[in-house]
Structure formats: structure tokens, C-alpha cells
Scaffold this motif. Structure first.
Motif, mmCIF file in Angstrom:
data_model
loop_
_atom_site.group_PDB
_atom_site.id
_atom_site.type_symbol
_atom_site.label_atom_id
_atom_site.label_comp_id
_atom_site.label_asym_id
_atom_site.label_seq_id
_atom_site.Cartn_x
_atom_site.Cartn_y
_atom_site.Cartn_z
ATOM 1 N N LEU A 1 -2.420 3.469 -7.491
ATOM 2 C CA LEU A 1 -1.301 2.649 -7.256
ATOM 3 C C LEU A 1 -0.846 3.036 -5.763
ATOM 4 O O LEU A 1 -0.457 4.189 -5.545
ATOM 5 C CB LEU A 1 -0.256 2.355 -8.141
ATOM 6 C CG LEU A 1 1.186 1.673 -7.538
ATOM 7 C CD1 LEU A 1 0.608 0.054 -7.318
ATOM 8 C CD2 LEU A 1 2.025 1.618 -8.652
ATOM 9 N N ILE A 2 -1.017 1.880 -4.868
ATOM 10 C CA ILE A 2 -0.142 2.123 -3.565
ATOM 11 C C ILE A 2 0.977 1.415 -3.520
ATOM 12 O O ILE A 2 0.868 0.077 -3.620
ATOM 13 C CB ILE A 2 -0.868 1.734 -2.377
ATOM 14 C CG1 ILE A 2 -2.301 2.291 -2.245
ATOM 15 C CG2 ILE A 2 -0.349 2.113 -1.095
ATOM 16 C CD1 ILE A 2 -2.434 3.967 -2.122
ATOM 17 N N TYR A 3 2.201 2.085 -3.583
ATOM 18 C CA TYR A 3 3.436 1.360 -3.544
ATOM 19 C C TYR A 3 4.336 1.212 -2.557
ATOM 20 O O TYR A 3 4.487 2.391 -1.688
ATOM 21 C CB TYR A 3 4.257 2.146 -4.555
ATOM 22 C CG TYR A 3 5.646 1.596 -5.023
ATOM 23 C CD1 TYR A 3 5.849 0.416 -5.863
ATOM 24 C CD2 TYR A 3 6.908 2.099 -4.390
ATOM 25 C CE1 TYR A 3 7.078 -0.077 -6.090
ATOM 26 C CE2 TYR A 3 7.986 1.370 -4.635
ATOM 27 C CZ TYR A 3 8.203 0.351 -5.410
ATOM 28 O OH TYR A 3 9.424 0.005 -5.789
ATOM 29 N N GLY B 1 2.617 -2.070 -14.697
ATOM 30 C CA GLY B 1 3.676 -1.544 -15.648
ATOM 31 C C GLY B 1 3.961 -0.562 -14.794
ATOM 32 O O GLY B 1 5.347 0.007 -15.031
ATOM 33 N N GLU B 2 3.279 0.360 -14.233
ATOM 34 C CA GLU B 2 3.728 1.430 -13.205
ATOM 35 C C GLU B 2 4.599 1.025 -12.030
ATOM 36 O O GLU B 2 5.538 1.521 -11.745
ATOM 37 C CB GLU B 2 2.653 2.082 -12.774
ATOM 38 C CG GLU B 2 2.853 3.223 -11.885
ATOM 39 C CD GLU B 2 1.760 4.066 -11.425
ATOM 40 O OE1 GLU B 2 1.955 5.251 -10.695
ATOM 41 O OE2 GLU B 2 0.642 3.784 -11.797
ATOM 42 N N GLY B 3 4.183 -0.116 -11.235
ATOM 43 C CA GLY B 3 4.681 -0.372 -9.971
ATOM 44 C C GLY B 3 6.144 -0.969 -10.217
ATOM 45 O O GLY B 3 7.101 -0.630 -9.542
ATOM 46 N N VAL B 4 6.462 -1.986 -11.462
ATOM 47 C CA VAL B 4 7.644 -2.363 -11.302
ATOM 48 C C VAL B 4 8.688 -1.643 -12.112
ATOM 49 O O VAL B 4 9.879 -1.508 -12.034
ATOM 50 C CB VAL B 4 7.552 -3.734 -12.481
ATOM 51 C CG1 VAL B 4 8.913 -4.315 -12.853
ATOM 52 C CG2 VAL B 4 6.800 -4.930 -11.838
ATOM 53 N N ARG C 1 5.591 -4.169 -2.576
ATOM 54 C CA ARG C 1 4.278 -4.504 -2.532
ATOM 55 C C ARG C 1 3.649 -3.643 -3.360
ATOM 56 O O ARG C 1 3.880 -2.325 -3.441
ATOM 57 C CB ARG C 1 3.856 -4.468 -1.049
ATOM 58 C CG ARG C 1 2.458 -4.763 -0.749
ATOM 59 C CD ARG C 1 1.931 -4.432 0.563
ATOM 60 N NE ARG C 1 0.581 -4.494 0.855
ATOM 61 C CZ ARG C 1 -0.230 -4.068 1.913
ATOM 62 N NH1 ARG C 1 0.587 -3.267 2.802
ATOM 63 N NH2 ARG C 1 -1.496 -4.057 1.939
ATOM 64 N N LEU C 2 2.744 -4.207 -3.988
ATOM 65 C CA LEU C 2 1.584 -3.324 -4.979
ATOM 66 C C LEU C 2 0.345 -3.450 -4.690
ATOM 67 O O LEU C 2 -0.103 -4.671 -4.515
ATOM 68 C CB LEU C 2 1.847 -3.673 -6.604
ATOM 69 C CG LEU C 2 3.158 -3.732 -7.283
ATOM 70 C CD1 LEU C 2 3.340 -4.292 -8.570
ATOM 71 C CD2 LEU C 2 4.035 -2.437 -6.894
ATOM 72 N N ASN D 1 -3.488 -7.175 -4.425
ATOM 73 C CA ASN D 1 -2.384 -7.196 -3.263
ATOM 74 C C ASN D 1 -1.278 -8.170 -4.127
ATOM 75 O O ASN D 1 -1.512 -9.245 -3.966
ATOM 76 C CB ASN D 1 -2.597 -7.379 -1.993
ATOM 77 C CG ASN D 1 -1.471 -6.996 -1.017
ATOM 78 O OD1 ASN D 1 -1.383 -5.548 -0.684
ATOM 79 N ND2 ASN D 1 -0.768 -7.841 -0.499
ATOM 80 N N PHE D 2 -0.042 -7.508 -4.391
ATOM 81 C CA PHE D 2 0.955 -8.308 -5.051
ATOM 82 C C PHE D 2 2.246 -7.983 -4.256
ATOM 83 O O PHE D 2 2.639 -7.069 -3.745
ATOM 84 C CB PHE D 2 1.228 -7.950 -6.485
ATOM 85 C CG PHE D 2 0.258 -8.352 -7.333
ATOM 86 C CD1 PHE D 2 0.275 -9.556 -8.088
ATOM 87 C CD2 PHE D 2 -0.766 -7.355 -7.809
ATOM 88 C CE1 PHE D 2 -0.766 -9.807 -8.820
ATOM 89 C CE2 PHE D 2 -1.673 -7.710 -8.726
ATOM 90 C CZ PHE D 2 -1.542 -8.891 -9.188
#
Length: 233
Positions: free
Chosen positions: A116-118, A171-174, A184-185, A209-210
């Protein structure tokens, strides 16, 4: 945004102008076409191939003599779909890796062990959500070419979902966010929808991309106290 994909909601959304011109039967037939299109999306048909598909449909409905024997070519349908899906996933994986590698070098990027890129776009306040929590969010999802495939903003309302039921990237990013925060995820396929993709909107092997805005956290209700066993105090 559960694993069966809230983003697919947008696929079934008719424009108000089109819907206004349709009868109920026409809307139902349109929905049948959408479902057929989702199935055919596994083949990534070209315009010429799509015409062949239309010919097969019209011949079947009209009762015309088939151009090929269904007994011979019917069993090959799944094989061709798998072959096309694998080829598309390979192309998406190569493009996705380049996108992720570039994103990882951008200012503010945090790359985790999962891939993941956060990016924190705006810091929130309070505690971070836990994996067992339900969250309320607004979000926008795009492919690496910038094509938007889903947006709660466009639907005009945020969405709530348990973090235990979403793709790994979410699940990880939030869980890194706080209420009021935006992030941005960048999600490689391995922690998104993998080599299967999701219907007609997310290709196999796609990196996603979110942009996510965390609006609220709802803790799970506490389990009720166990009733005392008979004869015990």
C-alpha cells in the motif's frame, strides 16, 4: 465498499434522461444487457468481436442455423475467458507496478509492507478506527489512467461499512486515518481485486487509486452479558 464491491453500484445506474424514456420492460431488458455485458467483459472483446457476439445473439433469438456447432465451441468459452483475463492481468500488472513505483517516490508517500502507498491529504482528530469498527466515508476511486469507476460523491451520499469486510488496501489504509481526515490510497492488485478484477469496471490485475474522507467511526456493540447458569450465583 464490501468485497462484493460497492463500486459495482455505479454500473447499474441509468442516466435519468435515459430511464425517463424507458418502459419498465425496457429497463428490465436493459438490465439483462448489463448483466450479459459484465459476463462478456471477461473476454475484453474488440469492436469487431462484439459484432460477432451480436450475430450469435440474433441468430439464437431468430432460430437461425448456427454458424458453428455449440457442442464444439461451447466448452471453449471458459478457456478463452481465462486466457483473455490472464493476458489482461499481465498488462495491468506491468502498468500498475510502474504506477506504484512512481507513487512511492512522491512527497509524503508512505509504503507499507503489504505494498500500500498511503498519502495523508488532511489530518483528522481523535482515535484511529480498529479493524472491528464500522466506518462512514466519502470516497472516489480511479484506475491508473485516471478513469473514475466509482464515487460516493457522485451518488450524493457517504457509505458505511465494516472494515473487516473490505479489500485489504482499505482495511489497512483507513485504519491509519482519523475522523475528519482525508487520504489517498494507491492499491496494488494484490491487496485490491487481484487477477480476477471486479465485473466490468475493474480490470483483472488492476492497481487502484482512492481518495478517502473518514467521516465517522462506529464501534461494535458490546456483547451481552452471559446469563448465569442454573443453580449458580
Amino acid at each position: 465498499m464490501n468485497k462484493t464491491l460497492v463500486v459495482l453500484l455505479s454500473v447499474f445506474t441509468l442516466s435519468s434522461a435515459m430511464a425517463a424514456e424507458m418502459t419498465e420492460d425496457q429497463k428490465t431488458l436493459y438490465a439483462a444487457g448489463l448483466l450479459l455485458g459484465q459476463q462478456l467483459s471477461a473476454f475484453s472483446p474488440t469492436a469487431a468481436e462484439l459484432e460477432i457476439v451480436k450475430k450469435g445473439i440474433s441468430d439464437s433469438i431468430a432460430g437461425n442455423k448456427p454458424a458453428v456447432e455449440l457442442e464444439t465451441y461451447g466448452p471453449k468459452i471458459q478457456q478463452l475467458a481465462q486466457s483473455r483475463r490472464a493476458a489482461l492481468a499481465g498488462k495491468q500488472a506491468a502498468a500498475g507496478k510502474a504506477f506504484v513505483d512512481k507513487a512511492a517516490k512522491e512527497p509524503g508517500a508512505v509504503k507499507t509492507a503489504s505494498g500500500l502507498i498511503y498519502f495523508s491529504l488532511k489530518e483528522g482528530t481523535g482515535p484511529n478506527p480498529a479493524a472491528s469498527d464500522t466506518v462512514k466515508v466519502n470516497y472516489r476511486g480511479t484506475l491508473i489512467d485516471g478513469k473514475e469507476f466509482d464515487s460516493s460523491y457522485k451518488r450524493g451520499e457517504p457509505i458505511e461499512f465494516p472494515l473487516s469486510g473490505v479489500i485489504k488496501c482499505w482495511g489497512e489504509g483507513v485504519q491509519k486515518m482519523k475522523v475528519g481526515g482525508k487520504a489517498r490510497l494507491v492499491c496494488p492488485a494484490s491487496i485490491a481485486y487481484g487477477d480476477n478484477g471486479a465485473g466490468a469496471v475493474i480490470p483483472p490485475g488492476a492497481t487502484l487509486n482512492f481518495e478517502v474522507e473518514l467521516l465517522a467511526i462506529n464501534k461494535p456493540a458490546p456483547a451481552p452479558a452471559a446469563a448465569p447458569e442454573a443453580g449458580k450465583k
